[in-house]
Write a protein that holds these residues in place. Structure first.
Motif, mmCIF file in Angstrom:
data_model
loop_
_atom_site.group_PDB
_atom_site.id
_atom_site.type_symbol
_atom_site.label_atom_id
_atom_site.label_comp_id
_atom_site.label_asym_id
_atom_site.label_seq_id
_atom_site.Cartn_x
_atom_site.Cartn_y
_atom_site.Cartn_z
ATOM 1 N N ALA A 218 29.362 73.882 -9.023
ATOM 2 C CA ALA A 218 28.710 74.744 -8.251
ATOM 3 C C ALA A 218 29.494 75.510 -7.781
ATOM 4 O O ALA A 218 30.923 75.323 -7.715
ATOM 5 C CB ALA A 218 28.792 73.372 -7.012
ATOM 6 N N ILE A 219 29.348 76.814 -6.670
ATOM 7 C CA ILE A 219 30.198 77.714 -5.917
ATOM 8 C C ILE A 219 30.940 76.939 -4.813
ATOM 9 O O ILE A 219 29.208 77.157 -3.326
ATOM 10 C CB ILE A 219 29.365 78.509 -6.462
ATOM 11 C CG1 ILE A 219 29.787 78.921 -7.378
ATOM 12 C CG2 ILE A 219 30.994 80.209 -5.317
ATOM 13 C CD1 ILE A 219 28.665 80.517 -7.593
ATOM 14 N N ALA A 220 31.657 77.164 -3.987
ATOM 15 C CA ALA A 220 31.745 76.546 -2.274
ATOM 16 C C ALA A 220 32.670 77.538 -1.531
ATOM 17 O O ALA A 220 33.486 78.219 -2.554
ATOM 18 C CB ALA A 220 32.707 75.537 -2.266
ATOM 19 N N ASP A 221 32.378 78.132 -0.495
ATOM 20 C CA ASP A 221 33.560 78.702 0.373
ATOM 21 C C ASP A 221 32.902 80.174 -0.051
ATOM 22 O O ASP A 221 34.178 80.897 0.097
ATOM 23 C CB ASP A 221 34.492 78.628 0.618
ATOM 24 C CG ASP A 221 34.360 77.105 1.132
ATOM 25 O OD1 ASP A 221 34.227 76.888 1.850
ATOM 26 O OD2 ASP A 221 35.839 76.481 0.474
ATOM 27 N N ALA A 222 31.961 80.603 -0.506
ATOM 28 C CA ALA A 222 31.229 81.925 -1.132
ATOM 29 C C ALA A 222 30.091 82.839 -0.156
ATOM 30 O O ALA A 222 29.496 82.211 -0.394
ATOM 31 C CB ALA A 222 31.530 82.210 -2.510
ATOM 32 N N ASP A 223 30.280 82.943 0.850
ATOM 33 C CA ASP A 223 28.967 83.285 1.861
ATOM 34 C C ASP A 223 28.563 85.337 0.497
ATOM 35 O O ASP A 223 27.206 84.967 0.408
ATOM 36 C CB ASP A 223 30.080 84.730 2.952
ATOM 37 C CG ASP A 223 30.800 85.312 2.640
ATOM 38 O OD1 ASP A 223 30.912 85.766 1.512
ATOM 39 O OD2 ASP A 223 30.927 86.064 3.536
ATOM 40 N N ALA B 41 27.906 84.368 -2.645
ATOM 41 C CA ALA B 41 26.727 83.166 -3.742
ATOM 42 C C ALA B 41 25.602 82.864 -2.793
ATOM 43 O O ALA B 41 26.010 81.582 -2.342
ATOM 44 C CB ALA B 41 28.069 82.269 -4.097
ATOM 45 N N LYS B 42 24.438 83.639 -3.309
ATOM 46 C CA LYS B 42 23.653 82.534 -2.165
ATOM 47 C C LYS B 42 23.062 81.588 -3.300
ATOM 48 O O LYS B 42 22.043 81.262 -3.044
ATOM 49 C CB LYS B 42 22.187 84.343 -2.281
ATOM 50 C CG LYS B 42 23.053 85.114 -1.909
ATOM 51 C CD LYS B 42 23.288 84.970 0.099
ATOM 52 C CE LYS B 42 24.164 86.399 0.974
ATOM 53 N NZ LYS B 42 24.638 86.039 2.074
ATOM 54 N N THR B 43 23.530 81.583 -4.525
ATOM 55 C CA THR B 43 22.672 80.838 -5.371
ATOM 56 C C THR B 43 24.132 79.716 -4.970
ATOM 57 O O THR B 43 25.615 80.571 -6.506
ATOM 58 C CB THR B 43 22.456 81.316 -6.618
ATOM 59 O OG1 THR B 43 21.164 81.753 -6.220
ATOM 60 C CG2 THR B 43 22.060 79.777 -7.320
ATOM 61 N N ASP B 44 24.833 79.116 -4.909
ATOM 62 C CA ASP B 44 25.421 78.354 -4.697
ATOM 63 C C ASP B 44 25.758 76.647 -6.191
ATOM 64 O O ASP B 44 26.682 76.215 -5.762
ATOM 65 C CB ASP B 44 25.941 77.455 -3.513
ATOM 66 C CG ASP B 44 25.125 76.820 -3.225
ATOM 67 O OD1 ASP B 44 24.501 76.367 -3.463
ATOM 68 O OD2 ASP B 44 25.394 76.828 -1.696
ATOM 69 N N ALA C 84 37.271 80.237 -2.018
ATOM 70 C CA ALA C 84 36.228 80.784 -2.929
ATOM 71 C C ALA C 84 36.292 79.389 -4.036
ATOM 72 O O ALA C 84 38.062 80.126 -4.487
ATOM 73 C CB ALA C 84 35.391 81.547 -3.500
ATOM 74 N N ALA D 255 35.346 77.049 -7.244
ATOM 75 C CA ALA D 255 33.592 76.124 -8.168
ATOM 76 C C ALA D 255 34.285 74.675 -9.185
ATOM 77 O O ALA D 255 35.155 74.691 -8.982
ATOM 78 C CB ALA D 255 33.684 77.634 -9.436
#
Length: 998
Positions: free
Chosen positions: A317-322, A324-327, A386, A388
């Motif tokens: 899971a990827i957070a705080d990363a605009d 990363a359109k697939t989070d 960002a 992960a």
């Protein structure tokens, strides 16, 4: 309106299917009863454990029960059953053990108008009887049933009777199928494999061809036994995979259903032999199982085990990363292939996973910063906050900041193995080859060791040391002993050279004493002759006693020094030796009390012995010296004439000599001469005694030197035995690996580990020429390189491959032939004793040195040392070792573009089989551009990366989507994105002899 988000699934996973369940109202042998039959049936399916996700609704010749099941599905029943498909059961005219061979048509429920097209396909099957032709359709089955039943029979009974009578000619079925493009695209054929109603019931020799034709025609075998599954996947001695391709058109998946005809059988196959199909819960997964039967279909209570859950990354899971359109990215536990165009974000996903696993190799970190051209390294200024998070199969979660600020770094334990392009290139570059690659290969070799035979070692170095430490310690001890013996031999050589000088000195002393005695006898002393004679006799006796006293005094001093040494050994030397021994054998787990038994002590009571010999020496000195004597009457002799002078003490002799001196007169000059001569004779006699002792020792130097030389050559032989023992231990260390390599073929089969003695003859020769010999002199050492050439001819063959006895003999022969010549080339003359002695020590240390001989294990590829291979070839070898031998490491393997440096044929021949084996035991996440690595490995999940336009001062938007290869859409994307995608699918179909229309 926003476009729908691309779908991203976990891809191909094991799911339970039941391809063969009858439903209430089934045409033949309906035992479901009449009370709430559909509720019982539906509940049984819904509560089946493991849950059924693919359901084959089975009926003879018709789709009535299938249509009814679909109506219930529409009414929100069977929620967990994703795919429901018709299974049309037909009876061939061919008889089996107790009936007729049953053949099944499995219909793709997603095909256009699949019900109507199936019914039209069935209607082309005809049965001739009663002077008429009947089609495989409801009306004709009723009409056929009326030929044998009464006219008042129910429609159900008439259909059942017609179905019971209707038989299909195999040749007709085959022709109808082959003439229908729709059937070839949407219908899979299954045949029962049992002996009662399957092909195993065709046992007559005359039926062998027909049986083979039926089984060849089928895509699926309905069978549950291990023997059948092994046969149809080429695992039985009876037939190979190539044989299956030749005779039956390829391997076949074995599936098994409960064949339920009553409620209690629904979802309950005999012996819990459930059918497992790997893929999405779609009919395409069944097709994929026909393409890859060994890895996509399985019949057993549990599906095949893969990596342990705690070693599987479930998702990232990827957070705080605009950007990363697939989070959220779910990950398959098997082989994950990440594909996409250049710059699409493929490696970005691999980098992020590796970073959270603390799996970035230590070699690419410097001062806490990544020193690679990886995504995270390049993007660090733009990543911002960002983060992960990985979720593992054990539900553990691990989070890391993607800018590396909270990374575990190279000190953290890596939860995955990451073979980035940078890591492989660094290891395999010409600059990094000497140690990095060898150490990494050693790690892989250690990982390939069975833990039961690794003797508790935690690394390759520790394992190697365990096997060889005692031999290296033995070598060290013998080398130290040679140094000591060489020093002693040099001393004895020097002693032997003293004989002539000592003999000369003794002769001189004898002459001096004789001359002094003659001179003394000529001195004019006055007195009674008997007094003079007695004085002379007593003087000689007194001198003899003094020598005895001096001898015992020397003994006493030696004993006192030995007493001090004993005390020092006890207080310092022995405890230090015990400490060193314990350090050298730390793996021993003895108690302090047990270790105490290894403290070196003297054999016997040395203190008592020393006290005894010191007391004896003291007693002898006291006895010989005697008490002080006062002369009371100068006319009365202190020693009777008849007394044995050997029993008289020195003090009494001295007193008597002093008394007699009063009766001897001489002028002062003569008296002084006489006293001086007496003193000189006394001193020279003492010196003469010492010279004689030293001469005796020097005369024995030759014999002692020979003993020492024999001991030294014994040590030299033992050194080589230790070297050979170390060699044998290392060879034994590699035996498990060598046995595994012998079973491999292709590139990995060219890899060999050899253990050899490396002899640096030039090092040995250069030292002698540079430090020991005068090369201007004639002989073996004249000229640069002459000594090296001599050693290469006379010693090197034994050094390199000979036994310890061979080495000993070679050195003995070399010494006999060349030692004197070599010694004659000393840069010092005989009169330069100190320098010559030091040179002799250096010569001996050099001659018997073994520091130019090492035992080295070499990693050879196709006969060439791996250090000498091109970087590309080294990368291939490293990769193959990881995949083929690193089977004790069950952590996820993340690998970036493994196809680099390999041609397409090598990818198919080398990498594909290894990836197939690797994914059985560990999760593999692979970034690749190679279609063969996706298609021919039957990747379990395809993740497709796409990146949008790159904004100024920011990261491009990255999207991930994908599924398994059973998805037609994913196969299309593979063909579009990867060069050679379509040919890869076609080539696979050709090799597997399967149809891949969908």
């Amino acid at each position: 309106m926003n476009a729908p988000k691309p779908i991203l699934t976990t891809g191909s996973i094991w799911r339970r299917w039941d391809p063969h369940i009858h439903a209430p109202g089934t045409t033949l042998n309906d035992q479901f009863g009449s009370n709430d039959v559909w509720e019982k049936y539906l509940s049984a399916v819904e509560t089946s454990e493991p849950k059924i996700e693919g359901l084959g609704v089975t009926d003879y010749y018709l789709l009535d029960t299938y249509k009814e099941v679909l109506r219930y599905k529409t009414a929100n029943r069977l929620a967990d059953v994703t795919t429901i498909f018709p299974n049309i059961e037909l009876r061939l005219t061919t008889r089996a053990g107790t009936g007729f061979v049953n053949i099944h048509l499995l219909i793709d429920p997603t095909a256009e108008d699949h019900v109507g097209n199936t019914e039209r396909l069935l209607a082309r099957l005809e049965f001739e009887a009663h002077g008429d032709t009947f089609k495989c359709a409801r009306e004709d089955l009723i009409r056929l049933g009326r030929k044998t039943l009464t006219t008042n029979a129910s429609e159900k009974a008439l259909i059942a009777e017609g179905a019971n009578q209707f038989k299909v000619e195999f040749s007709q079925l085959k022709n109808v199928y082959r003439k229908s493009d729709w059937a070839k695209a949407n219908v899979l054929v299954a045949v029962a494999g049992g002996k009662d109603d399957g092909t195993s019931g065709l046992r007559q020799a005359s039926d062998a061809t027909l049986r083979a034709e039926i089984e060849k025609f089928a895509h699926v075998i309905f069978a549950s036994s291990v023997a059948q599954r092994e046969f149809w996947t080429g695992k039985r001695p009876a037939i190979s995979v190539d044989g299956l391709k030749e005779r039956y058109g390829g391997c076949k998946p074995c599936l098994h259903g409960c064949d339920a005809h009553r409620p209690e059988e629904v979802g309950q196959p005999a012996h819990n032999r459930y059918s497992w199909v790997k893929g999405a819960p779609t009919f395409d997964a069944l097709r994929q199982a026909c393409i890859d039967p060994e890895y996509r279909a399985f019949v057993e209570e549990e599906p095949p085990a893969g990596a342990l859950p705690s070693q599987v990354i479930q998702s990232v899971a990827i957070a705080d990363a605009d950007w990363a359109k697939t989070d959220f990215v779910p990950l398959n536990p098997g082989l994950v292939a990440i594909i996409g165009a250049r710059g699409s974000g493929k490696t970005a996903l691999a980098d992020m996973i590796a970073a959270v696993c603390d799996a970035v190799p230590a070699s690419v970190w410097s001062d806490g910063e990544l020193q690679t051209p990886s995504f995270l390294s390049r993007a660090r200024p733009l990543i911002g906050s960002a983060r992960a998070t990985l979720t593992w199969g054990s539900d553990e979660t691990v989070e890391r900041a993607l800018d590396g600020s909270d990374s575990g770094g190279f000190t953290a334990y890596p939860r995955a193995r990451y073979l980035s392009q940078q890591f492989v290139e660094e290891l395999c570059s010409p600059a990094g080859i000497s140690d990095g690659l060898v150490h990494e290969i050693e790690r892989v070799v250690y990982q390939s060791y069975d833990p039961d035979t690794a003797e508790g070692a935690t690394s390759f170095t520790e394992l190697r040391n365990q096997r060889t430490e005692r031999f290296r310690q033995a070598r060290d001890r013998e080398e130290a002993a040679i140094d000591t013996l060489s020093d002693h031999i040099a001393t004895e050589l020097e002693n032997g050279a003293k004989v002539a000088d000592l003999e000369k000195q003794i002769g001189q002393k004898d002459k001096l004493i004789t001359d002094q005695s003659v001179d003394k006898s000529h001195l004019k002393l006055t007195g009674k002759p008997e007094f003079l004679a007695r004085h002379e006799e007593l003087s000689a006796t007194a001198e003899s006693v003094r020598r005895s006293i001096n001898l015992h005094s020397e003994k006493r001093r030696a004993y006192l020094a030995l007493q001090d040494e004993v005390a020092s050994v006890r207080a310092t030397t022995a405890p230090e030796m015990l400490r060193e021994t314990k350090e050298n054998h730390l793996k021993g787990s003895m108690s302090d009390e047990q270790w105490g038994n290894f403290l070196l002590v003297y054999n016997g009571d040395v203190d008592a012995t020393l006290r005894t010999v010191i007391a004896a020496a003291d007693q002898k000195v006291t006895q010989l010296t005697g008490d002080a004597v006062d002369v009371e009457d100068r006319n009365a002799p202190l020693i009777p004439d008849d007394q044995d002078l050997a029993t008289v003490t020195l003090n009494r002799l001295t007193a008597e000599l002093e008394r007699l001196s009063g009766f001897i007169t001489a002028d002062d000059h003569v008296r002084k001469q006489w006293q001086a001569a007496t003193a000189t004779i006394t001193r020279e006699n003492a010196a003469l005694e010492k010279l004689k002792i030293e001469l005796t020792s020097a005369q024995g130097a030759g014999a002692r030197r020979k003993v020492l030389q024999s001991q030294r050559i014994d040590c030299y032989e033992r050194i080589f035995q230790a070297i050979i023992n170390e060699q044998l231990a290392l060879q034994d260390l590699y035996q498990p690996l060598l046995r595994r390599l012998e079973k491999t073929s292709g590139t990995l089969g060219k890899l060999r580990f050899t253990v050899t003695r490396i002899v640096d003859v030039e090092k040995w020769g250069r030292y002698g020429e540079a430090n020991l010999f005068d090369k201007r002199r004639k002989g073996a050492t004249k000229g640069v390189g002459s000594l090296t050439a001599l050693a290469a001819d006379r010693l090197a063959p034994a050094w390199q491959t000979g036994t310890a006895a061979d080495v000993r003999k070679a050195m003995e022969t070399f010494m006999e032939t060349h030692a004197q010549e070599l010694l004659s080339h000393a840069p010092y003359e005989k009169n330069e004793r100190v320098d010559l002695r030091n040179w002799m020590n250096q010569f001996a240390h050099w001659l018997f040195a073994t520091d130019h001989i090492t035992v080295r294990y070499e990693i050879n590829y196709d006969g060439v040392d791996i250090r000498k291979l091109s970087p590309g070839t080294r990368g291939i070898v490293l990769l193959l070792l990881y995949l083929a031998l690193d089977d004790q490491d069950d952590r996820p393997l993340i690998i970036d573009q493994p196809e680099e440096n390999l041609d397409p044929k090598s990818v198919n021949d080398e990498l594909v089989p290894l990836f197939i084996e690797a994914k059985k035991r560990r999760q593999v996440i692979m970034v690749t551009h190679n279609a063969n690595l996706v298609v021919n490995t039957d990747a379990d999940q395809i993740i497709i990366a796409e990146a949008g336009p790159h904004p100024v001062g920011g990261l491009p938007p990255i999207t991930y989507y994908g599924a398994g290869l059973e998805s037609q859409e994913i196969r299309a994307e593979v063909c579009k994105i990867l060069e050679g995608g379509e040919p890869a699918f076609q080539d696979r179909a050709r090799r597997l002899r399967v149809r891949m229309e969908r």
